[in-house]
Design an enzyme around this catalytic site. Structure first.
Site, PDB file in Angstrom:
ATOM      1  CG  ASP A 189      -8.057  -5.072  -0.305  1.00 41.44           C
ATOM      2  OD1 ASP A 189      -7.921  -5.329   0.902  1.00 41.44           O
ATOM      3  OD2 ASP A 189      -7.347  -4.244  -0.907  1.00 41.44           O
ATOM      4  CE  LYS A 201      -3.570  -0.191   5.702  1.00 45.64           C
ATOM      5  NZ  LYS A 201      -4.102  -0.447   4.389  1.00 45.64           N
ATOM      6  CD1 TRP A 228      -7.008   1.728  -0.186  1.00 49.31           C
ATOM      7  CD2 TRP A 228      -5.184   0.991  -1.247  1.00 49.31           C
ATOM      8  NE1 TRP A 228      -5.910   2.160   0.522  1.00 49.31           N
ATOM      9  CE2 TRP A 228      -4.778   1.721  -0.098  1.00 49.31           C
ATOM     10  CE3 TRP A 228      -4.196   0.437  -2.068  1.00 49.31           C
ATOM     11  CZ2 TRP A 228      -3.429   1.912   0.238  1.00 49.31           C
ATOM     12  CZ3 TRP A 228      -2.857   0.628  -1.731  1.00 49.31           C
ATOM     13  CH2 TRP A 228      -2.483   1.354  -0.595  1.00 49.31           C
TER      14      TRP A 228
HETATM   15  C1  LIG Z   1      -3.479  -0.401   2.994  1.00 52.51           C
HETATM   16  C2  LIG Z   1      -4.296  -1.061   1.943  1.00 52.51           C
HETATM   17  C3  LIG Z   1      -3.696  -1.772   0.883  1.00 52.51           C
HETATM   18  C4  LIG Z   1      -2.207  -1.872   0.711  1.00 52.51           C
HETATM   19  O1  LIG Z   1      -1.663  -2.693   1.663  1.00 52.51           O
HETATM   20  P1  LIG Z   1      -0.109  -3.073   1.643  1.00 52.51           P
HETATM   21  O2  LIG Z   1       0.021  -3.928   2.848  1.00 52.51           O
HETATM   22  O3  LIG Z   1       0.650  -1.783   1.749  1.00 52.51           O
HETATM   23  O4  LIG Z   1       0.178  -3.784   0.394  1.00 52.51           O
HETATM   24  C5  LIG Z   1      -4.530  -2.381  -0.030  1.00 52.51           C
HETATM   25  N1  LIG Z   1      -5.860  -2.321   0.081  1.00 52.51           N
HETATM   26  C6  LIG Z   1      -6.474  -1.645   1.076  1.00 52.51           C
HETATM   27  C7  LIG Z   1      -7.957  -1.632   1.152  1.00 52.51           C
HETATM   28  C8  LIG Z   1      -5.701  -1.003   2.040  1.00 52.51           C
HETATM   29  O5  LIG Z   1      -6.302  -0.332   3.035  1.00 52.51           O
END
Ligand SMILES: *Cc1c(COP(=O)(O)O)cnc(C)c1O
Length: 360
Positions: free
Chosen positions: A172, A196, A102
């Protein structure tokens, strides 16, 4: 009805009481005669739902008053672009930490908007650790420092908050927000996709310090301009109403549980069960260095990868699903988000032992 133990990395398991509540309220929310999905986002019912969700999130995370909470769309991947658009503020460069899948995505997207410097990286060891603060090369002129505080695929979690001096820290937190208490004041901006650890897909949460907004690049779409959305209470356009509502139910579930300190203790206990098992066997293997292991996403391998398919097949027949590792790394991955009950983790570890005895 048979529910499985769903170890998916996301979209992922939600708390059963939340699903029941949403089902009960589905056709007629609180006597409104409507489903939440059917309501105007500008009606008093939905405005109350969103305001309650924000208040509960603020309470859970103890978000200081000088931070805005935004309920947006576009996912965390959208934020990979939206963050530089909003936070460059006349500067032309930003620092990024590269800890895996990521991080790389965030870096390549940011490069379309500014000069990116890699302040630290764990690529030398195939992204199996979190680079120590001493090894970060920070540029005091950078607009911000970006990192992924939990790498969902590699299973590396920062259990400490980086010190970036006066440069705003951006995280993030998609795959571990709300898994533990958080010192929001140490960050300039936090973002997370909801699917998540928070709620349904479609909602992206942004928590941003007030003084950082209002200088978006001129071409920034209005719906992605933090200032515009902050002034409109995230209703510059239609917010993802149903996702906000379900996320709000999850916040209430967390509050009833006793809040994030309580949640953290449960998460520590769940993760320990799996790691302790992995560490005392030769049959399975965890690639991540001990002190940086994620409590939420646990990648592991069978030493004999010829058995991978059989493992997944038998796991499924035990009601344990979505254990296949991400295609970029292979092996297995168990995601133990807040909503995964301890019984599910015990069932997983019990099955892993049984499989080992049969095939070891
Ligand atoms: C799943 C994830 C993303 C992407 O998320 P989207 O909702 O598909 O844009 C970005 N960063 C992390 C750490 C993730 O686990």
């Amino acid at each position: 009805m048979t529910r499985v133990y769903n170890f998916s990395a996301g979209p992922a398991v939600l708390p059963e009481p939340v699903l029941h509540r949403a089902a009960e309220e589905m056709l007629d929310w609180h006597g409104s005669g409507m489903a939440v999905m059917e309501m105007s986002h500008r009606g008093k019912e939905f405005i109350a739902i969103q305001a309650q969700a924000e208040a509960d999130l603020r309470e859970l995370l103890a978000i200081p008053r000088n931070y805005k909470v935004l309920f947006l769309q576009g996912g965390a991947a959208g934020q990979f672009a939206v963050v530089p658009m909003n936070l460059l503020r006349g500067k032309s460069k930003a620092d990024y930490v590269n800890t895996g899948y990521w991080s790389k995505k965030a870096i390549s997207e940011a490069k379309r908007y500014c000069k990116v410097s890699i302040a630290a990286s764990s690529e030398d060891a195939n992204f199996t650790y979190a680079p120590k603060q001493d090894n970060w090369k920070l540029d005091p002129e950078a607009a911000y420092v970006h990192f992924i505080s939990n790498e969902t695929i590699g299973g590396v979690e920062f259990h400490w908050i980086p010190d970036t001096g006066g440069v705003p820290l951006v995280a993030d937190m998609s795959s571990h927000i709300l898994s533990r208490p958080l010192d929001v004041g140490r960050y300039g901006l936090i973002y997370a996709g909801a699917q998540k650890n928070v709620g349904p897909a479609g909602l992206t949460i942004v928590i941003v310090r007030e003084d950082l907004i209002g200088q978006a690049l001129p071409f920034t779409p209005s719906v992605f301009d933090y200032k515009v959305q902050a002034e409109a209470d995230s209703m510059h356009n239609t917010p993802p109403t149903f996702a906000v509502y379900v996320a709000g139910l999850v916040f209430q579930w967390l509050k009833q549980l006793g809040g994030l300190k309580q949640m953290e203790q449960i998460n520590i206990a769940k993760a320990r069960l799996v790691y302790d098992y992995l560490d005392q066997t030769e049959f399975y293997h965890s690639p991540v260095v001990k002190q940086d292991r994620s409590r939420m996403n646990i990648p592991f391998r069978l030493r004999n990868d010829q058995l991978d398919e059989e493992f997944l097949k038998q796991a499924k027949s035990h009601g344990l699903t979505q254990l296949k590792g991400h295609r970029s790394v292979g092996g297995m991955r168990a995601s133990l988000y807040n909503a995964m009950p301890m019984e599910g983790v015990k069932a997983l570890v019990g099955f892993m032992g049984e499989f080992e005895r049969k095939h070891g």
